[in-house]
Design an enzyme around this catalytic site. Structure first.
Site, PDB file in Angstrom:
ATOM      1  CG  ASP A 185      -2.079   0.982   1.078  1.00 40.77           C
ATOM      2  OD1 ASP A 185      -1.821   2.142   0.690  1.00 40.77           O
ATOM      3  OD2 ASP A 185      -3.230   0.590   1.339  1.00 40.77           O
ATOM      4  CG  LEU A 195      -7.677   6.551  12.233  1.00 39.74           C
ATOM      5  CD1 LEU A 195      -7.241   7.392  13.426  1.00 39.74           C
ATOM      6  CD2 LEU A 195      -6.761   5.349  12.084  1.00 39.74           C
ATOM      7  NE  ARG A 228     -13.098   3.342   4.884  1.00 40.19           N
ATOM      8  CZ  ARG A 228     -12.625   4.571   5.075  1.00 40.19           C
ATOM      9  NH1 ARG A 228     -12.896   5.253   6.170  1.00 40.19           N
ATOM     10  NH2 ARG A 228     -11.854   5.143   4.167  1.00 40.19           N
ATOM     11  CB  CYS A 257      -9.866 -14.157 -14.717  1.00 42.87           C
ATOM     12  SG  CYS A 257      -9.985 -12.883 -15.988  1.00 42.87           S
ATOM     13  CB  CYS A 316     -14.682 -13.258 -16.771  1.00 45.51           C
ATOM     14  SG  CYS A 316     -13.437 -14.248 -17.596  1.00 45.51           S
ATOM     15  CB  CYS A 326     -13.312   2.483  -2.472  1.00 50.70           C
ATOM     16  SG  CYS A 326     -13.800   0.871  -3.117  1.00 50.70           S
ATOM     17  CB  CYS A 356     -12.047 -12.827 -20.717  1.00 47.62           C
ATOM     18  SG  CYS A 356     -10.962 -12.074 -19.492  1.00 47.62           S
ATOM     19  CB  CYS A 393      -8.805 -15.820 -18.267  1.00 52.04           C
ATOM     20  SG  CYS A 393     -10.573 -15.655 -18.559  1.00 52.04           S
TER      21      CYS A 393
HETATM   22 ZN   LIG Z   1     -11.275 -13.617 -17.764  1.00 52.10          ZN
END
Ligand SMILES: [Zn+2]
Length: 252
Positions: free
Chosen positions: A59, A68, A70, A169, A172, A184, A241, A244
């Site tokens: 990170d 803080l 969560r 994957c 997909c 987020c 995809c 994959c």
């Molecule tokens: Zn895939």
């Protein structure tokens, strides 16, 4: 295991599904945790307390006051420190048996590829699609199991991608343009929602490390915290995809 370890892990050892052999397997295992935020916090806490012997936490962000509410692996006096280092310090106080490596950079594709190659299981709790897709690509290329989760507002989801031939994957499910969650950052989230999803992710990772079949293979589990509803959706491989669907994709 020494006497202290036999005591520390006794509630695992008492499980016929784990036993001494399973605990030794966990102690010899390597987990990669992408993101030390709302999902990464319970993931890291449970992997460390459960005795996963080698944990790498990646990170590039630093702890701030808004985290803080969560991100329970961090403490008030960690504000301004790198999240990976803050998590490393907390985990050391919980279980000194465990080797925790802190990666404090925002890893690029090449670095993510290196980190994935060294891991037995990868848990993605990152907060942006670019990282999620980079982690997925690396896991598909190296055939590494990926536990993926997301939590925002009052909703959470988890899926497991063993990345053996034939399975779906992450790409997909979500292509680069999908924005079910958006990034987020900037969204509200009820504090325990990432806690629940991150805890489930840790449980799925332990199962993979112990060699159990994941009941979430090929399924997406969705949680609506407001309604208290769980929904299970079958995942299918997308034959078109870009990740994959090209088994000869070379390593980055
Ligand atoms: Zn895939």
């Amino acid at each position: 295991m020494n006497d202290d370890q036999l005591l520390r892990y006794s509630r695992h050892i008492l499980l016929t599904e784990v036993g001494i052999e399973g605990q030794e397997r966990l102690l010899g295992s390597r987990a990669l945790v992408i993101g030390a935020g709302g999902l990464g916090s319970p993931i890291a806490l449970y992997l460390a307390s459960a005795g996963v012997g080698h944990i790498t936490i990646c990170d590039g962000d630093q702890v701030d006051l808004t985290n803080l509410q969560r991100q329970v692996v961090h403490r008030t006096d960690s504000i301004g420190k790198y999240k990976a280092l803050s998590a490393q310090a907390t985990l050391a106080s919980i279980n000194p048996d465990v080797e925790v490596v802190a990666v404090t950079e925002r890893a690029d594709d090449h670095r993510i590829g290196q980190l994935v190659a060294d891991a037995d299981v990868i848990l993605d709790g990152s907060d942006n699609f670019a990282t999620r897709h980079a982690v997925n690509r690396a896991c598909v290329v190296r055939r590494k199991p990926l536990v993926s989760g997301a939590a925002v507002r009052l909703e959470g989801q988890i899926a497991v991608f063993p990345n053996r031939a034939g399975g779906p994957c992450y790409s997909c499910l979500y292509d680069d343009e999908d924005e079910w969650l958006g990034d987020c950052q900037g969204n509200g989230v009820l504090a325990p929602v990432p806690g629940v999803i991150g805890t489930l992710m840790a449980a799925e990772a332990l199962k993979l490390l112990l060699g159990w079949e994941s009941a979430l293979h090929g399924a997406l589990l969705l949680w609506d915290a407001k309604r208290g509803d769980w929904q299970r959706v079958a995942l299918r491989r997308d034959p078109d995809c870009e990740i994959c669907g090209h088994p000869r994709l070379s390593s980055p």
